[in-house]
Design an enzyme around this catalytic site. Sequence first.
Site, PDB file in Angstrom:
ATOM      1  N   LYS A  54     153.940 109.859 117.617  1.00  0.00           N
ATOM      2  CA  LYS A  54     155.019 108.913 117.035  1.00  0.00           C
ATOM      3  C   LYS A  54     156.306 109.653 116.730  1.00  0.00           C
ATOM      4  O   LYS A  54     157.266 109.042 117.215  1.00  0.00           O
ATOM      5  CB  LYS A  54     154.490 108.410 115.715  1.00  0.00           C
ATOM      6  CG  LYS A  54     153.389 107.253 115.948  1.00  0.00           C
ATOM      7  CD  LYS A  54     153.053 106.754 114.579  1.00  0.00           C
ATOM      8  CE  LYS A  54     151.921 105.644 114.908  1.00  0.00           C
ATOM      9  NZ  LYS A  54     150.823 105.898 115.494  1.00  0.00           N
ATOM     10  N   HIS A  86     147.665  97.524 106.470  1.00  0.00           N
ATOM     11  CA  HIS A  86     148.229  97.448 107.943  1.00  0.00           C
ATOM     12  C   HIS A  86     147.495  97.155 109.024  1.00  0.00           C
ATOM     13  O   HIS A  86     147.685  97.558 110.325  1.00  0.00           O
ATOM     14  CB  HIS A  86     148.545  98.974 107.875  1.00  0.00           C
ATOM     15  CG  HIS A  86     149.577  99.648 106.863  1.00  0.00           C
ATOM     16  ND1 HIS A  86     150.668  99.034 106.532  1.00  0.00           N
ATOM     17  CD2 HIS A  86     149.262 100.334 105.712  1.00  0.00           C
ATOM     18  CE1 HIS A  86     151.403  99.626 105.594  1.00  0.00           C
ATOM     19  NE2 HIS A  86     150.329 100.315 104.899  1.00  0.00           N
ATOM     20  N   ARG A  96     147.840 100.627 125.507  1.00  0.00           N
ATOM     21  CA  ARG A  96     146.372 100.085 126.007  1.00  0.00           C
ATOM     22  C   ARG A  96     146.568  98.551 126.009  1.00  0.00           C
ATOM     23  O   ARG A  96     147.635  98.032 125.598  1.00  0.00           O
ATOM     24  CB  ARG A  96     145.583 100.567 125.197  1.00  0.00           C
ATOM     25  CG  ARG A  96     145.906 100.528 123.681  1.00  0.00           C
ATOM     26  CD  ARG A  96     144.731 100.765 122.825  1.00  0.00           C
ATOM     27  NE  ARG A  96     145.157 100.732 121.362  1.00  0.00           N
ATOM     28  CZ  ARG A  96     145.358  99.943 120.591  1.00  0.00           C
ATOM     29  NH1 ARG A  96     145.470  98.430 120.968  1.00  0.00           N
ATOM     30  NH2 ARG A  96     145.826  99.965 119.119  1.00  0.00           N
TER      31      ARG A  96
END
Length: 665
Positions: free
Chosen positions: A116, A235, A297
């Site tokens: 990230k 989350h 993906r």
Amino acid sequence: MIASLLIANRGEIACRIIRTARAMGVRTVAVYSDADAKALHVRQADEAVHIGPSPARESYLVGEKIIAAAKATGAEAIHPGYGFLSENADFAQAVIDAGLIWVGPLPDSIRAMGLKDAAKERMIAAGVPVTPGYLGADQSPDVLAAEADKIGYPVLIKAVAGGGGKGMRRVEAPADFADALASCKREAASSFGDDRVLIEKYILSPRHIEVQVFGDTHGNVVHLFERDCSLQRRHQKVIEEAPAPGMSEETREAICAAAVRAAKAVDYVGAGTIEFIADASEGLRADRIWFMEMNTRLQVEHPVTEEITGVDLVEWQLRVASGEKLPKRQDELSINGWAMEARLYAEDPAKGFLPSVGRLDHLVLERSGWTLFAPQAASQILQSAGFSGNSEDWVPSTPLRVETGVEQGSEVSPFYDPMIAKLIVHATTRNDAADRLASVCADVEVWPVRTNAAFLATLLREQAFLTGDITTGFIASQGDRLTMTAPLSDMMASAGLTLLTQGKRGEWPIGDRLSGFRLNAPGRNTAAIVVDGVVRDAVIDRRSFGQLAGDDDFGNRFAADGEAFILFENGSPHRVTLRHDAKAGAGAADGAILSPMPGRVTAVDVAAGDSVTKGQRLVTLEAMKMEHSLTAPFDGTVEELNATAGAQVSEGTVLVKVVRVEAAA
């Protein structure tokens, strides 16, 4: 075109891929662990290969076994699905090096977006706006805490290699940072083998907006519009929809263009999703939407995009992997109607959403609760009970799309994600889609495994959701309100009691004990029943009900409003009891804290003799790829402690026993 395909996954996504592959004439090969030997995806594939023991790290995460299975079966290509090895660049490269086709992006693209911190730096260079935060290499706790102070609380700790809501913690104050960081690092190391983290500013009114992108090997990249996944718990997405409510055309064009730029910046090929965080305090504005990450993906929620665009994304994946151009240009794609998806999980909302494992003895996903009766009989019984209207009012007419990897009799295993199914509807308007999906969720029948069906139905009927006035923190902000069991409606109490009093083969096993019932009396009768401890009257109508009893395997139970109920005699000659049918779990009233499932103890926060307060964390258990906190059910003292960090425990093990303050005094 690819002629044979190995699916390196399990469950619903494996079944989803098999369905499209079969329609395209592609031979399919499944892989399975010990726990999945009888799984649905194994039976649906043309061929299946055993790849090891039940734990994923010994089977689905062992790339060498999967490649060997492809070679042994003559499969030309490998589709990774989502999760497991789907975003593992080394595995993708190994597949290519083995002379096989990788149905996914190039390994370099996965690497570029997989970390990230590096991905954000690349996005900045490509002109894609990113959230403010710390992306540095220094991972010492003191440095991370100092950076969090600079950014300003609240902050979000995120695993650098994370995804799927794992390795992510919101921190409200400096005093909570150290514990949250340690927990986040443990979960990240367990899930991804990498405990590095980054720190981001937590947006106070956040909406989760993501854009589906697709690229081919000919340099073409398109977007298939946005999805809104703001309803989340810990989350993890709960309800997803497309398009996003409140999205103007101007803002849509801006974020979709940014998503395409992001994909082109890494030479992206195949299906991918660019995730954005939006500050919705002033509505959805292009200048207040920032890049979060890219999932390289197919997403769990891809069906809602398929429903509004009419595109089969798995078919596109197989065609692009075969070297074909994208089937459609950008100007040939458009939004049609509204789609919503609900994730049905084997979990108990009343017990902190702890996973519920076991055999699915009774499972009905694709019918209305009223289709236990014939529609005509349903109408008659309800009208005789004083309810007006047509049977169509109670039988949703919406086509329901179900994506699942289980069926009645399947086992929900402690080794994998506890998803039972994805329930998807498509409608002309957003309110219509929400109403239909709420009805679908309310009509789910599952027993004895607990599910979040009633919770989903409640969410979909929330006024804040219906007006689009929600953020990613909405569920957490409501406390226990959304998980409280709703009272059984008069309509369902009457219908359920009538169904149950008929029993199997038209018998009336408890009829003589019901108030007002006479064998040769008129068909309408009233019984005093106890619903979750409250005395109520319910109507029984044998005449209109005929011989239409429920499934024998459901016994003296029935489902209503997404919950399972059980009917039993309570010793009174004129009363029966109807209550929610729940399995025992952790946090029992006697203070015994039990392990809700097999797992590993990752942290013990108390010692024998400690004073604790209600809700205080006692033990952290890792199971089903997530950490679960077990808390004190009331104020008291730790009388017994049987848990040690690192220990493996079985379901039902007494980990901690707490005695009440007055009892301990």
